[in-house]
Design an enzyme around this catalytic site. Structure first.
Site, PDB file in Angstrom:
ATOM      1  CE  LYS A  80      -4.513   0.931   0.238  1.00 26.73           C
ATOM      2  NZ  LYS A  80      -5.710  -0.090   0.191  1.00 26.73           N
ATOM      3  CB  VAL A 180     -27.609   2.589  -3.502  1.00 26.17           C
ATOM      4  CG1 VAL A 180     -28.255   1.456  -2.871  1.00 26.17           C
ATOM      5  CG2 VAL A 180     -28.268   3.561  -2.965  1.00 26.17           C
ATOM      6  CB  VAL A 183     -19.848  -1.412  -4.634  1.00 26.90           C
ATOM      7  CG1 VAL A 183     -20.035  -3.124  -4.386  1.00 26.90           C
ATOM      8  CG2 VAL A 183     -18.461  -1.253  -5.142  1.00 26.90           C
TER       9      VAL A 183
HETATM   10  P1  NAD Z   1     -19.077   5.111  -3.746  1.00 31.16           P
HETATM   11  O1  NAD Z   1     -18.560   6.253  -3.349  1.00 31.16           O
HETATM   12  O2  NAD Z   1     -19.431   4.859  -5.077  1.00 31.16           O
HETATM   13  O3  NAD Z   1     -20.473   4.744  -3.028  1.00 31.16           O
HETATM   14  C1  NAD Z   1     -20.561   4.856  -1.796  1.00 31.16           C
HETATM   15  C2  NAD Z   1     -21.818   5.156  -1.364  1.00 31.16           C
HETATM   16  O4  NAD Z   1     -22.108   5.523   0.003  1.00 31.16           O
HETATM   17  C3  NAD Z   1     -22.511   6.477  -1.684  1.00 31.16           C
HETATM   18  O5  NAD Z   1     -23.684   6.693  -2.404  1.00 31.16           O
HETATM   19  C4  NAD Z   1     -22.443   7.622  -0.530  1.00 31.16           C
HETATM   20  O6  NAD Z   1     -23.504   8.481  -0.809  1.00 31.16           O
HETATM   21  C5  NAD Z   1     -22.805   6.292   0.383  1.00 31.16           C
HETATM   22  N1  NAD Z   1     -22.343   6.972   1.694  1.00 31.16           N
HETATM   23  C6  NAD Z   1     -21.247   7.346   2.208  1.00 31.16           C
HETATM   24  N2  NAD Z   1     -21.507   7.643   3.533  1.00 31.16           N
HETATM   25  C7  NAD Z   1     -22.426   7.142   3.919  1.00 31.16           C
HETATM   26  C8  NAD Z   1     -23.155   6.897   5.262  1.00 31.16           C
HETATM   27  N3  NAD Z   1     -22.613   7.546   6.227  1.00 31.16           N
HETATM   28  N4  NAD Z   1     -24.359   6.503   5.440  1.00 31.16           N
HETATM   29  C9  NAD Z   1     -25.075   5.675   4.207  1.00 31.16           C
HETATM   30  N5  NAD Z   1     -24.399   6.016   3.170  1.00 31.16           N
HETATM   31  C10 NAD Z   1     -23.128   6.554   2.920  1.00 31.16           C
HETATM   32  O7  NAD Z   1     -18.274   3.996  -3.276  1.00 31.16           O
HETATM   33  P2  NAD Z   1     -17.993   2.587  -3.743  1.00 31.16           P
HETATM   34  O8  NAD Z   1     -17.029   2.421  -4.786  1.00 31.16           O
HETATM   35  O9  NAD Z   1     -19.344   1.953  -4.050  1.00 31.16           O
HETATM   36  O10 NAD Z   1     -17.366   1.618  -2.429  1.00 31.16           O
HETATM   37  C11 NAD Z   1     -18.260   1.258  -1.261  1.00 31.16           C
HETATM   38  C12 NAD Z   1     -17.598   0.545  -0.195  1.00 31.16           C
HETATM   39  O11 NAD Z   1     -16.921  -0.558  -0.909  1.00 31.16           O
HETATM   40  C13 NAD Z   1     -16.388   1.445   0.181  1.00 31.16           C
HETATM   41  O12 NAD Z   1     -16.012   1.110   1.430  1.00 31.16           O
HETATM   42  C14 NAD Z   1     -15.133   1.036  -0.450  1.00 31.16           C
HETATM   43  O13 NAD Z   1     -13.941   1.171   0.002  1.00 31.16           O
HETATM   44  C15 NAD Z   1     -15.383  -0.373  -0.616  1.00 31.16           C
HETATM   45  N6  NAD Z   1     -15.004  -1.202  -1.898  1.00 31.16           N
HETATM   46  C16 NAD Z   1     -15.118  -0.866  -3.113  1.00 31.16           C
HETATM   47  C17 NAD Z   1     -14.352  -1.442  -4.122  1.00 31.16           C
HETATM   48  C18 NAD Z   1     -14.993  -0.920  -5.652  1.00 31.16           C
HETATM   49  O14 NAD Z   1     -14.382  -1.675  -6.544  1.00 31.16           O
HETATM   50  N7  NAD Z   1     -15.478   0.058  -5.841  1.00 31.16           N
HETATM   51  C19 NAD Z   1     -13.559  -2.480  -3.783  1.00 31.16           C
HETATM   52  C20 NAD Z   1     -13.395  -2.798  -2.849  1.00 31.16           C
HETATM   53  C21 NAD Z   1     -14.009  -2.126  -1.590  1.00 31.16           C
END
Ligand code: NAD
Length: 350
Positions: A80, A180, A183
């Site tokens: 990392k 939402v 992911v």
């Molecule tokens: P994203 O930013 O596209 O979506 C996150 C969503 O969560 C948004 O709609 C946001 O408004 C909402 N949100 C933020 N804080 C919130 C809260 N306190 N309460 C309710 N909703 C809230 O992110 P993503 O890419 O969908 O990733 C989501 C999670 O999955 C993160 O923790 C990320 O680290 C993890 N993750 C993502 C991936 C990936 O491929 N994108 C891979 C591994 C892990």
């Protein structure tokens, strides 16, 4: 504790402090373990309050990547990087300087996007090194990891359903999704297609509106309503530390399985508490390995679709972890850590 003591305690191989006067770059690259392959992990840009916090973050995150790759069956180690700086003031010079440091490690560390870095920054880094993943499809990369992560999460949920209800079929089951976004919205789509009922919680009404439009169904709740929701699966897909002593007693779902990183505020304490309450927790780093699988496919030039197939394999991985947890009477977190450590130890022996 000094840096060497921390490295020894956590098992790190190398920590590189990177400083470039011309661009102002201050970064730390941590290589945890390269037994299974080159270390890979995202480059996070954050305005850390202190160097100590930046160091602790990069040490913890790189170790987490070792476990994630090992359990996912990928030939990768854990690494990392953190860049200490203001996310509002990104410059090309900083990322080019960072790219040169990555290059100097000769492939022992491969970088990727993470918090506050994106395909755009990866393209800048690419000008200095080939040891970078997470590039856009236009540049020959794998593009947005969201679809692969959501697909893997969906299959992780199916494995947990099978365990609790005897069938992996989401039809008629209720899943409460927190977040939402990239992911969570895609996860909602797959679950909806499979006949599940949905509950949503998000701080961005626009994201809920988009998901509702896509799925044509779902109940909206606030965060209090989310944890207390009468559902079969609670799927955290937003932020970390949402499972903690303040939320634990309210949770009614028999299964927790979602994509958010670091869902447990404390890995040992909260995993034990969930086990004691009979709640099946599927470790986040196992469920959300699709993102890592996506960039692994990029490195190896996999044809389209192969990463999705590998992410579907998270179904079997989760089943195995649940079986080991049962046999040994340990938490699912301890079981997956154990599986990762065994794979690394076996590779080291050979
Ligand atoms: P994203 O930013 O596209 O979506 C996150 C969503 O969560 C948004 O709609 C946001 O408004 C909402 N949100 C933020 N804080 C919130 C809260 N306190 N309460 C309710 N909703 C809230 O992110 P993503 O890419 O969908 O990733 C989501 C999670 O999955 C993160 O923790 C990320 O680290 C993890 N993750 C993502 C991936 C990936 O491929 N994108 C891979 C591994 C892990």
């Amino acid at each position: 504790m000094n840096c060497f003591e921390q490295m020894l305690e956590m098992g790190h191989e190398q920590v590189a402090l990177c400083s470039d006067r011309a661009s102002g770059l201050r970064a730390i690259i941590a290589i945890h373990d390269t037994t299974l392959g080159p270390s890979l992990g995202g480059c996070r840009l954050m305005d850390y309050p202190s160097e100590e916090e930046a160091l602790l973050d990069v040490l913890r995150l790189s170790r987490g990547m070792t476990y994630k790759a090992a359990v996912a069956g990928l030939d990768l180690g854990g690494g990392k990087a953190v860049i200490i700086g203001d996310p509002e003031r990104k410059t090309e010079e900083v990322f080019r300087a960072f790219g040169r440091f990555v290059d100097s490690l000769g492939g022992r560390y491969l970088t990727a996007e993470d918090m506050n870095t994106s395909e755009r920054e990866m393209a800048i880094i690419r000008q200095e090194t080939r040891h970078v993943t997470g590039l856009s499809k236009k540049l020959g990369g794998s593009g947005d990891p969201g679809p692969v992560t959501a697909w893997g999460t969906y299959h992780g949920i199916r494995a947990a359903l099978e365990r609790v209800y005897g069938s992996p079929d989401p039809r008629g089951r209720t899943v409460a999704i927190q977040g939402v976004g990239s992911v969570g919205s895609r996860l909602a789509h797959h679950l909806h297609e499979a006949g599940a009922k949905l509950i949503y919680n998000d701080i961005k009404p626009a994201n809920i509106a988009r998901t509702l439009e896509d799925c044509g169904q779902g109940t909206i709740v606030d965060d209090k309503g989310l944890f207390a929701a009468d559902c079969d699966v609670l799927a955290p897909c937003a932020v970390g530390a949402v499972i903690n002593p303040r939320t634990l007693d309210r949770i009614r779902a028999p299964i927790i399985a979602g994509a958010a990183n670091n869902q447990l505020e404390d890995d040992v304490r909260d995993a034990e508490a969930l086990k004691a309450r009979g709640i099946l927790y599927v470790p986040d780093y196992v469920v959300n390995a699709g993102g890592l699988i996506n960039v692994y496919g990029e490195i190896h030039g996999w044809p389209p679709g192969k990463s999705m197939d590998r992410a579907a394999g998270i179904f079997d991985t989760v089943k195995h972890i649940l079986a080991v947890a049962d046999e040994q009477g340990i938490t699912t977190v301890a079981a997956s850590n154990h599986i990762a450590e065994e794979r690394i130890a076996a590779a080291a022996r050979h």
